[in-house]
Design an enzyme around this catalytic site. Structure first.
Site, PDB file in Angstrom:
ATOM      1  N   GLY A 215       0.818  -1.203   0.000  1.00 19.86           N
ATOM      2  CA  GLY A 215       0.000   0.000   0.000  1.00 19.86           C
ATOM      3  C   GLY A 215       0.857   1.260   0.000  1.00 19.86           C
ATOM      4  N   SER A 216       0.391   2.259   0.722  1.00 22.23           N
ATOM      5  CA  SER A 216       1.058   3.562   0.680  1.00 22.23           C
ATOM      6  C   SER A 216       2.449   3.560   1.284  1.00 22.23           C
ATOM      7  CB  SER A 216       0.191   4.611   1.389  1.00 22.23           C
ATOM      8  OG  SER A 216      -1.000   4.824   0.659  1.00 22.23           O
ATOM      9  N   ALA A 217       2.812   2.529   2.048  1.00 22.25           N
ATOM     10  CA  ALA A 217       4.181   2.449   2.557  1.00 22.25           C
ATOM     11  C   ALA A 217       5.176   2.362   1.408  1.00 22.25           C
ATOM     12  CB  ALA A 217       4.327   1.252   3.488  1.00 22.25           C
TER      13      ALA A 217
END
Length: 484
Positions: A215-217
């Site tokens: 995801g956004s990581a």
């Protein structure tokens, strides 16, 4: 009479030579076949005739042996079994070994050639040396902070020392007690069936053997690609990004969970996690640049051995532009282990150098003499120092002014990135909550720890997940323990 005696003596000599030949044939040529025969229990009896060597954490054994008095005499015992199970694995007389118990079985069981000056003689006589010890890199305070932080949630934590790659914590929950699998009675069989049949998979090491969409990581990697390639020169300049963003060549519209993403700067987009900005940056950087950057961070390799094998983390190398856009925000086919994402954070913290993670500090024989250790790979450069320092600024901004505020630590500089990873059919599954971070004391330039936390069964409120409500507090507790 004399002639008959000579014939008898010659015949006896022939029988004696035949017996010697048969013995040599069995012991030399058929030995491997007979040793592997399931009906032959001599090797197993010999294996458990002596106590197994210890796995050490901070110099103290977290494993031991119990003399059962049976034919398979010494059974494995574990101290704080559920806490250290993702590190030690199990050693079972019925089901074999796993994780560190398997990777270092030669040392622990006494069969490693390094334990003797004459391994050929031990091989000939089938002798077995006393097992040696394996000293791990685990910090017990950091390990316990991670285990306590996850609690009853399903998830994992990996913590590493950025400059060296030493693994300080490796936690997976739910966990199990490896002692349940020691021995060979009905209780062991029942425990194996219960553990392997559980829907929550307590024996799955989620820190190193399970991959998730990051995801956004993953936007840390995309930001590095944009900065390194020159696509973004100034992180405070507008990026000319629309909101919403139509994926190239499709009618699919990508939206944001946050407002104010239209034409946001890289700094602002990183802080509030704008999908549209990073999807567009990934497309702008191009597939070759994104693949090259992902590989520099450790994606698409065989997966490190620490020495237990780690599942490979992947970034697809054959995609159209729409798929590239989704991959650049950690979706589509992008997958990562928590340990991989901890090394991503570590590379940022250490000015762009990525050290290979490792779990074993030293192996010794039964007398405590250190054995020759395998060479560790040299660090590789994931990005230039200037790019790493800009990413450090962006990650600090997330903690000081953004969604990672619950990981802040008084007296320390902390950088982080939250993430929400969609999964399931039509992304209908409860999102995974990610938080990757690093920390250093205010009075030093050397980072102390880098952490990755993933929570599978995070609260269904997506705003709370993306706001760092599930994973960031756990990372904060782990970093505080490391800084002490």
């Amino acid at each position: 009479m004399i002639r008959c005696s000579r014939h008898a003596a010659a015949f006896c000599l022939l029988l004696f030579v035949a017996l010697l030949g048969n013995a040599a044939w069995v012991q030399v040529f058929r030995a491997p076949e007979l040793a592997a025969d399931p009906a032959n229990r001599r090797a197993q009896i010999l294996r458990y005739a002596e106590p197994r060597g210890a796995v050490l954490v901070a110099g103290r054994p977290v494993t031991g042996t119990h003399d059962s008095g049976g034919r398979l005499r010494h059974e494995r015992t574990y101290t704080d079994g559920p806490l250290y199970a993702p590190v030690t694995g199990f050693s079972s007389q019925t089901y074999g070994t796993s994780l560190l118990e398997r990777a270092e079985d030669g040392v622990l069981s006494g069969t490693d050639p390094r334990l003797t000056a004459f391994p050929w003689w031990d091989g000939l006589t089938r002798a077995r040396r006393r097992g040696g010890s394996v000293a791990t890199t685990i910090d017990p305070a950091v390990q316990r902070a991670a285990f306590t932080g996850l609690g009853r949630r399903t998830g994992a934590v990996a913590a590493v020392e950025p400059r060296t790659g030493r693994i300080l914590a490796l936690v997976s929950t739910p966990s199990y007690d490896p002692a349940q699998l020691s021995g060979n009675g009905r209780k062991v069989t029942a425990a194996w069936r219960r553990l392997t049949g559980s829907a929550r998979q307590p024996m799955l090491n989620r820190a190193i053997r399970q991959t998730y969409p990051p995801g956004s990581a993953f936007k840390v990697v995309t930001a590095a690609a944009a900065l390194e390639s020159g696509l973004v020169d100034d992180p405070d300049e507008p990026t000319d990004s629309p909101d919403p963003y139509t994926l190239p060549g499709t009618d699919t519209v990508l939206v944001n969970e946050s407002d104010d993403c239209e034409d946001a700067s890289l700094r602002e987009a990183f802080r509030i996690s704008c999908n549209t900005v990073f999807a567009r940056l990934g497309v702008g950087a191009g597939l070759d640049t994104m693949v090259r950057t992902a590989r520099a961070f450790g994606f698409d390799g065989r997966g490190p051995r620490i020495p237990s094998p780690v599942a490979p983390s992947t970034f697809d190398t054959s995609m159209d532009r729409a798929q590239l856009a989704l991959s650049s925000i950690g979706q589509y086919d992008t997958t990562a282990t928590p340990l991989q994402m901890a090394t991503v954070a570590a590379a940022v913290a250490d000015d762009g150098e990525r050290a290979a993670p490792y779990l074993v500090d030293e192996v010794t024989d039964a007398s405590g003499t250190a054995l020759a250790a395998p060479e560790r790979p040299a660090p590789v450069r994931a990005m230039g120092p200037a790019t790493a320092r800009r990413l450090q600024e962006l990650m600090v901004d997330v903690v000081e002014h953004g969604s990672g505020h619950r990981a802040a630590i008084h007296g320390a500089v902390v950088g982080g990135k939250t993430g929400t990873a969609q999964h399931g059919v039509h992304n209908e599954g409860t999102p995974y909550a990610w938080f990757i971070s690093w920390a250093r004391r205010e009075d030093t330039a050397e980072p102390a720890v880098a952490v990755a936390v993933v929570v599978e069964d995070a609260a269904a409120d997506r705003t709370e997940i993306s706001g760092g409500g599930s994973a960031a507090p756990i990372a904060g507790a782990v970093m505080r323990a490391a800084l002490r």
